[in-house]
Design a protein around this motif. Structure first.
Motif, PDB file in Angstrom:
ATOM      1  N   ARG A  84       0.008   4.956  -4.644  1.00 41.49           N
ATOM      2  CA  ARG A  84       0.498   3.613  -4.298  1.00 41.49           C
ATOM      3  C   ARG A  84      -0.232   3.066  -3.071  1.00 41.49           C
ATOM      4  NH1 ARG A  84       1.857  -1.184  -5.757  1.00 41.49           N
ATOM      5  NH2 ARG A  84       3.333  -2.227  -4.369  1.00 41.49           N
ATOM      6  N   ARG A  85      -0.449   3.909  -2.073  1.00 38.97           N
ATOM      7  CA  ARG A  85      -1.137   3.472  -0.851  1.00 38.97           C
ATOM      8  C   ARG A  85      -2.584   3.081  -1.145  1.00 38.97           C
ATOM      9  NH1 ARG A  85       1.587   4.675   3.950  1.00 38.97           N
ATOM     10  NH2 ARG A  85      -0.343   4.498   5.159  1.00 38.97           N
TER      11      ARG A  85
ATOM     12  N   GLU B 243       4.226  -3.121   3.397  1.00 39.19           N
ATOM     13  CA  GLU B 243       4.563  -2.038   2.457  1.00 39.19           C
ATOM     14  C   GLU B 243       3.699  -0.811   2.713  1.00 39.19           C
ATOM     15  OE1 GLU B 243       4.904  -1.074  -2.324  1.00 39.19           O
ATOM     16  OE2 GLU B 243       4.343  -3.090  -1.665  1.00 39.19           O
TER      17      GLU B 243
ATOM     18  N   GLN C  14       5.161  14.506  -4.801  1.00 44.40           N
ATOM     19  CA  GLN C  14       5.644  13.278  -4.163  1.00 44.40           C
ATOM     20  C   GLN C  14       4.551  12.635  -3.312  1.00 44.40           C
ATOM     21  OE1 GLN C  14       9.009  14.904  -2.068  1.00 44.40           O
ATOM     22  NE2 GLN C  14      10.420  14.588  -3.777  1.00 44.40           N
TER      23      GLN C  14
ATOM     24  N   ALA D 239       5.476   3.011   1.830  1.00 46.49           N
ATOM     25  CA  ALA D 239       4.883   4.146   1.097  1.00 46.49           C
ATOM     26  C   ALA D 239       4.386   5.214   2.068  1.00 46.49           C
ATOM     27  CB  ALA D 239       3.749   3.642   0.215  1.00 46.49           C
ATOM     28  N   SER D 240       5.156   5.459   3.093  1.00 44.14           N
ATOM     29  CA  SER D 240       4.736   6.416   4.103  1.00 44.14           C
ATOM     30  C   SER D 240       4.761   7.851   3.549  1.00 44.14           C
ATOM     31  CB  SER D 240       5.664   6.328   5.325  1.00 44.14           C
ATOM     32  OG  SER D 240       5.338   7.323   6.260  1.00 44.14           O
TER      33      SER D 240
ATOM     34  N   ARG E  97       2.971   8.794  -3.827  1.00 46.57           N
ATOM     35  CA  ARG E  97       2.918   7.801  -2.747  1.00 46.57           C
ATOM     36  C   ARG E  97       1.478   7.467  -2.372  1.00 46.57           C
ATOM     37  NH1 ARG E  97       7.818   8.898   1.574  1.00 46.57           N
ATOM     38  NH2 ARG E  97       9.467   9.209   0.032  1.00 46.57           N
TER      39      ARG E  97
END
Length: 195
Positions: free
Chosen positions: A162-163, A185, A155, A190-191, A159
């Motif tokens: 994405r970051r 965002e 996971q 996307a933390s 993420r």
């Protein structure tokens, strides 16, 4: 020899009367005549007591030497296992802290570039994104015996990809209106901190 065998057999079976009879009536010595029954039985009783003393000494040696050694060996093994767990936890923690620091540096460099500021140091920090994959792979090896942690790393990787995409897009954009939704965002959507 046969008579001595009978005496020993009767003695160990507990029939002292038979021992006395054999010692008195059957056993004789070529040097001193008949053997005194009392002394023969006493000698046999003393002999059996010596064997019991030796057995007791052996048991005492086991209790005094072997058992403490086994206990200390068990404690040593448990201590080594505890040290191994601590080393493992420290190795995982070190990689996570390094990953967090590299992510911060990378994203900070991306925001700096988005404001039109560039330098060799900023460009170098942008290259930190290339180290995220190997760091996550190393973490996966360390927690390979824990399916829950492996799922969490997967996971984090999704993420993080994405970051990285968001940060690179922000770094290329100089339009504040275009940057705003991307930054929102990046900060909230996307933390990876909860993971």
């Amino acid at each position: 020899c046969i008579h001595i065998f009978h005496v020993y057999s009767a003695f160990w079976l507990g029939d002292e009367g038979v021992c006395t009879r054999y010692c008195r009536d059957e056993i004789s010595s070529p040097f001193s005549g008949h053997v005194d029954a009392e002394s023969a039985v006493n000698w046999l009783v003393g002999s059996r007591a010596e064997y019991l003393k030796l057995a007791a000494l052996g048991v005492a040696a086991i209790l005094i030497i072997v058992l403490p050694w086994m206990l200390m060996r068990g404690l040593w093994d448990k201590t080594q296992q505890a040290y191994a767990r601590v080393d493992h936890a420290q190795a995982v923690g070190t990689l996570l802290y390094r990953l967090q620091a590299d992510i911060r540096d990378f994203e900070s460099a991306a925001l700096t570039l988005s404001k039109g500021v560039t330098s060799p140091g900023v460009e170098e920090r942008m290259q930190l994104a290339d180290s995220f994959g190997p760091t996550l792979a190393e973490l996966s090896v360390l927690v390979s015996d824990n399916p829950e942690q492996l799922l969490r790393i997967g996971q984090i990787q999704a993420r993080l990809e994405r970051r990285v995409h968001l940060a690179r897009t922000i770094a290329r954009s100089l339009d504040a209106a275009e940057q705003r939704p991307l930054v929102e965002e990046l900060v909230t959507g996307a933390s990876i901190r909860p993971l």
